[in-house]
Design an enzyme around this catalytic site. Structure first.
Site, PDB file in Angstrom:
ATOM      1  N   ASP A  22     -11.383   2.350   4.068  1.00 49.14           N
ATOM      2  CA  ASP A  22     -11.583   0.904   3.945  1.00 49.14           C
ATOM      3  C   ASP A  22     -13.072   0.553   3.934  1.00 49.14           C
ATOM      4  O   ASP A  22     -13.442  -0.584   3.638  1.00 49.14           O
ATOM      5  CB  ASP A  22     -10.917   0.188   5.132  1.00 49.14           C
ATOM      6  N   LYS A  74       0.838  -1.203   0.000  1.00 49.06           N
ATOM      7  CA  LYS A  74       0.000   0.000   0.000  1.00 49.06           C
ATOM      8  C   LYS A  74       0.871   1.249   0.000  1.00 49.06           C
ATOM      9  O   LYS A  74       0.574   2.230  -0.693  1.00 49.06           O
ATOM     10  CB  LYS A  74      -0.935  -0.010   1.225  1.00 49.06           C
ATOM     11  N   GLN A 123      -4.870  -1.693   9.826  1.00 50.04           N
ATOM     12  CA  GLN A 123      -4.580  -2.997   9.217  1.00 50.04           C
ATOM     13  C   GLN A 123      -5.012  -4.113  10.172  1.00 50.04           C
ATOM     14  O   GLN A 123      -4.649  -4.107  11.343  1.00 50.04           O
ATOM     15  CB  GLN A 123      -3.069  -3.079   8.930  1.00 50.04           C
TER      16      GLN A 123
END
Ligand code: NDP
Length: 281
Positions: free
Chosen positions: A119, A52, A96
């Site tokens: 997200d 990322k 994450q």
């Protein structure tokens, strides 16, 4: 024989589009920025974060990593998220997963401001997706939808079967397909006659986390097969949830693993960061 849905190639196109938007934002004095939080050591997560970070760098998106130690408390994590919510220079916040067991990840996701939730895991965004409002959509299902669109695969009226009902893949996948007028069934570990259900599908989306779970005989002739799974085999190779060799001759379209859904997920994350930055202008 199937046509391969090339996520690697398509993700480049999406990323090129992102870069153009980033340049436009920069002309207006806005530098899109993503903050990524990782708690504890997890080798798979480290690889994902690195990918990322690289993708952001290539697109001209600022990237800041927060590596917190394993013993970080839930309150400390929430405090950091709240600080990032207030930070005007940060447009997107990504936590994450997984996080250590003593942390309630849902509380952490809920703390991320819906306007920075790139997200799409916050309940506000999940709810907005369900009722068809503009929102941040979880990057993996969003990437699958973009892939279908780019390959002109119309899902209207088609029978779609999603295998897996996680909050990050299966459930938002269902909503995305439903919003495009597919007739959607979702399967999970308690589903009876799963083989039979899958074998009726025009579109099969596998998001289970079990190598080669979907066999060739479950695939209807001409079905579109999307493999979300990423599994590491003992020999170190990556494979999906679909038995690719068996499914390939029967499917009309199929995603490879690697090089299918994975690269699209990262590309859609970049799109979401740009969307978050654009909405602040
Ligand atoms: P989860 O473990 O959260 O969910 C797995 C789902 O599969 C659950 O709903 C579970 O059912 C279902 N399942 C498990 N066993 C069976 C079975 N025998 N029969 C039917 N259903 C079953 O996984 P995720 O959704 O997070 O991820 C799924 C896969 O996708 C993983 O391989 C992951 O690595 C990959 N992934 C890939 C991404 C990408 O970018 N390509 C992004 C995110 C994930 P139940 O709910 O009943 O337990």
């Amino acid at each position: 024989m199937a046509q391969i849905l090339d996520g690697k190639e398509l993700s480049k196109k999406v990323k090129d589009g992102v870069k153009v938007k980033v340049d436009k934002l920069k002309e207006k004095g806005i530098n899109p920025k993503l903050a990524v939080i990782m708690v504890g050591n997890n080798s798979a997560s480290s690889v994902y974060v690195k990918n990322k970070s690289k993708a952001c760098e290539n697109a001209g998106i600022d990237f800041e990593e927060f590596f917190l130690p394993e013993e970080t408390t839930e309150d400390e994590l929430v405090e950091l998220i709240e600080k990032l919510n207030q930070d005007k220079l940060v447009h997107g916040i990504l936590l994450q997963s997984p996080v250590p067991k003593h942390i309630n990840i849902n509380r952490a996701f809920e703390t991320i401001s819906p306007s920075k939730d790139v997200d799409g895991f916050n309940a506000i965004n999940v709810g907005n997706l369900t009722i068809g409002r503009d929102c941040f959509v979880s990057c993996t299902p969003w990437g699958v939808m973009r892939m279908l669109e780019e390959y002109n695969i119309d899902v209207t009226g088609k029978t779609a079967v999603v295998i897996g009902r996680s909050n990050i893949v299966g459930k938002p996948m269902l909503q995305c397909l439903l919003s495009k007028d597919a007739t959607v069934t979702i399967c999970h570990s308690k589903t009876k006659d799963l083989e039979e259900v899958v074998s009726r599908a025009d579109i099969v989306i596998a998001a289970i986390g079990k190598p080669n779970f979907v066999t060739g005989k479950m695939i209807k002739d001409g079905a579109v097969v999307i493999d979300v799974g990423i599994n590491r085999l003992e020999n170190g190779k990556l494979c999906g949830d679909v038995n690719y060799e068996e499914a390939f001759p029967k499917a009309s379209y199929i995603t490879p693993v690697p090089g299918g859904v994975g690269p699209m997920t990262v590309a859609m994350l970049l799109e979401n960061v740009v969307k978050a930055a654009e909405e602040k202008t």
